[in-house]
Design a protein around this motif. Structure first.
Motif, PDB file in Angstrom:
ATOM      1  N   VAL A 155       0.835  -1.195   0.000  1.00 53.48           N
ATOM      2  CA  VAL A 155       0.000   0.000   0.000  1.00 53.48           C
ATOM      3  C   VAL A 155       0.875   1.251   0.000  1.00 53.48           C
ATOM      4  O   VAL A 155       1.861   1.342   0.739  1.00 53.48           O
ATOM      5  CB  VAL A 155      -0.959   0.008   1.208  1.00 53.48           C
ATOM      6  N   SER A 156       0.533   2.204  -0.851  1.00 50.92           N
ATOM      7  CA  SER A 156       1.303   3.441  -0.940  1.00 50.92           C
ATOM      8  C   SER A 156       0.400   4.652  -1.195  1.00 50.92           C
ATOM      9  O   SER A 156       0.899   5.776  -1.286  1.00 50.92           O
ATOM     10  CB  SER A 156       2.348   3.342  -2.051  1.00 50.92           C
ATOM     11  N   HIS A 157      -0.906   4.420  -1.309  1.00 50.24           N
ATOM     12  CA  HIS A 157      -1.824   5.536  -1.580  1.00 50.24           C
ATOM     13  C   HIS A 157      -3.213   5.173  -1.069  1.00 50.24           C
ATOM     14  O   HIS A 157      -3.560   4.000  -0.950  1.00 50.24           O
ATOM     15  CB  HIS A 157      -1.877   5.819  -3.079  1.00 50.24           C
ATOM     16  N   ALA A 158      -4.007   6.202  -0.754  1.00 47.68           N
ATOM     17  CA  ALA A 158      -5.357   5.955  -0.239  1.00 47.68           C
ATOM     18  C   ALA A 158      -6.273   7.106  -0.624  1.00 47.68           C
ATOM     19  O   ALA A 158      -5.823   8.233  -0.869  1.00 47.68           O
ATOM     20  CB  ALA A 158      -5.334   5.793   1.283  1.00 47.68           C
ATOM     21  N   GLY A 159      -7.567   6.809  -0.690  1.00 44.41           N
ATOM     22  CA  GLY A 159      -8.570   7.807  -1.003  1.00 44.41           C
ATOM     23  C   GLY A 159      -9.879   7.471  -0.313  1.00 44.41           C
ATOM     24  O   GLY A 159      -9.973   6.470   0.406  1.00 44.41           O
ATOM     25  N   ILE A 160     -10.895   8.290  -0.534  1.00 44.10           N
ATOM     26  CA  ILE A 160     -12.212   8.086   0.086  1.00 44.10           C
ATOM     27  C   ILE A 160     -13.247   7.938  -1.019  1.00 44.10           C
ATOM     28  O   ILE A 160     -13.345   8.780  -1.916  1.00 44.10           O
ATOM     29  CB  ILE A 160     -12.596   9.274   0.981  1.00 44.10           C
ATOM     30  N   TYR A 161     -14.032   6.874  -0.946  1.00 44.31           N
ATOM     31  CA  TYR A 161     -15.036   6.593  -1.968  1.00 44.31           C
ATOM     32  C   TYR A 161     -16.172   7.605  -1.896  1.00 44.31           C
ATOM     33  O   TYR A 161     -16.711   7.892  -0.822  1.00 44.31           O
ATOM     34  CB  TYR A 161     -15.576   5.180  -1.779  1.00 44.31           C
ATOM     35  N   LEU A 162     -16.535   8.142  -3.061  1.00 46.63           N
ATOM     36  CA  LEU A 162     -17.626   9.113  -3.155  1.00 46.63           C
ATOM     37  C   LEU A 162     -18.959   8.480  -3.520  1.00 46.63           C
ATOM     38  O   LEU A 162     -20.020   8.973  -3.155  1.00 46.63           O
ATOM     39  CB  LEU A 162     -17.306  10.158  -4.231  1.00 46.63           C
ATOM     40  N   GLY A 163     -18.899   7.383  -4.283  1.00 41.83           N
ATOM     41  CA  GLY A 163     -20.085   6.800  -4.889  1.00 41.83           C
ATOM     42  C   GLY A 163     -19.979   6.906  -6.399  1.00 41.83           C
ATOM     43  O   GLY A 163     -19.141   7.647  -6.938  1.00 41.83           O
ATOM     44  N   ASP A 164     -20.806   6.149  -7.114  1.00 35.97           N
ATOM     45  CA  ASP A 164     -20.809   6.169  -8.571  1.00 35.97           C
ATOM     46  C   ASP A 164     -19.423   5.918  -9.159  1.00 35.97           C
ATOM     47  O   ASP A 164     -19.017   6.550 -10.140  1.00 35.97           O
ATOM     48  CB  ASP A 164     -21.359   7.499  -9.100  1.00 35.97           C
ATOM     49  N   ASP A 165     -18.644   5.039  -8.521  1.00 33.26           N
ATOM     50  CA  ASP A 165     -17.312   4.638  -9.002  1.00 33.26           C
ATOM     51  C   ASP A 165     -16.307   5.796  -8.962  1.00 33.26           C
ATOM     52  O   ASP A 165     -15.327   5.798  -9.699  1.00 33.26           O
ATOM     53  CB  ASP A 165     -17.408   4.063 -10.416  1.00 33.26           C
ATOM     54  N   GLN A 166     -16.522   6.770  -8.089  1.00 31.22           N
ATOM     55  CA  GLN A 166     -15.632   7.920  -7.977  1.00 31.22           C
ATOM     56  C   GLN A 166     -15.031   7.987  -6.579  1.00 31.22           C
ATOM     57  O   GLN A 166     -15.652   7.550  -5.607  1.00 31.22           O
ATOM     58  CB  GLN A 166     -16.408   9.208  -8.255  1.00 31.22           C
ATOM     59  N   PHE A 167     -13.832   8.545  -6.473  1.00 33.51           N
ATOM     60  CA  PHE A 167     -13.229   8.740  -5.159  1.00 33.51           C
ATOM     61  C   PHE A 167     -12.458  10.051  -5.139  1.00 33.51           C
ATOM     62  O   PHE A 167     -12.031  10.565  -6.174  1.00 33.51           O
ATOM     63  CB  PHE A 167     -12.330   7.562  -4.779  1.00 33.51           C
ATOM     64  N   ILE A 168     -12.290  10.598  -3.940  1.00 36.28           N
ATOM     65  CA  ILE A 168     -11.564  11.845  -3.747  1.00 36.28           C
ATOM     66  C   ILE A 168     -10.282  11.551  -2.985  1.00 36.28           C
ATOM     67  O   ILE A 168     -10.260  10.698  -2.090  1.00 36.28           O
ATOM     68  CB  ILE A 168     -12.444  12.886  -2.997  1.00 36.28           C
TER      69      ILE A 168
END
Length: 211
Positions: A155-168
């Protein structure tokens, strides 16, 4: 909420993307040169994996059945704050909107400010939090996504799921810092490792579920 966020998603991705380790996408040639290691699955290892999946599903089911189920409200707060920070510059080790964020600093800031949850500082520690694992086809807004962007399987990166196959996420200095991307994009789909529902650990979630 998801319909509100959808128009802000870029229609095209920057060709050079970097993770929190500030390492770019692995080229096709590099991928082909990496040796393929065969995995021998014993009967015991297969059984252990199957049992782990069952336990995870049971844990998610128990949590989802609590009354009332308030995670969507917590996710709304986190994601709305995150959306307001789009364009904030990337900074390795950054943990605030004034100085900039790296990927784990961005996540930690939002979860601390909006959900009262203190997550580990690094992605290597964050991926090991005791939160329910979530299958990719069962993702909900607010779930944490983990990626291996350095080509080493770690693991080297992370994000937060927004919905509709999108993440921030806070991507990299070159790609503009905090931004939205599509999980289904070839690069992110290939480097995706797993997802966890860290909001299940939030103090606010525990308090609301008892009311």
């Amino acid at each position: 909420m998801l319909n509100r966020f959808a128009p802000l998603v870029p229609l095209a991705l920057v060709t050079l993307l970097f993770g929190c380790a500030t390492t770019g996408p692995v080229s096709q040639q590099q991928v082909q040169q990496q040796p393929v290691t065969a995995q021998v699955l014993t009967k015991s290892s297969v059984q252990a994996t199957f049992e782990e999946e069952l336990n995870t599903e049971a844990e998610l089911q128990d949590f989802a059945s609590s009354k009332p189920y308030q995670l969507p409200a917590l996710a709304d707060n986190i994601l709305e704050r995150g959306m307001s920070l789009i364009g904030t510059r990337y900074r390795f080790g950054g943990t605030s909107e004034n100085t900039g964020f790296d990927c784990s600093g961005f996540i930690g800031y939002l979860f601390r400010e909006e959900a009262g949850l203190n997550l580990p500082r690094s992605t290597r520690e964050m991926i090991n939090v005791k939160a329910p694992l979530v299958a990719r086809n069962n993702l909900k807004p607010g779930d944490l996504l983990f990626f291996s962007t350095n080509g080493r399987g770690r693991v080297s990166h992370a994000g937060i799921y927004l919905g509709d196959d999108q993440f921030i996420h806070s991507s990299s200095r070159r790609s503009g810092g905090v931004r939205i991307d599509k999980l289904g994009d070839r690069y992110w789909s290939k480097t995706f490792i797993e997802a966890k529902r860290a909001l299940a650990m939030a103090p606010a979630a525990t308090t609301l579920s008892r009311n």
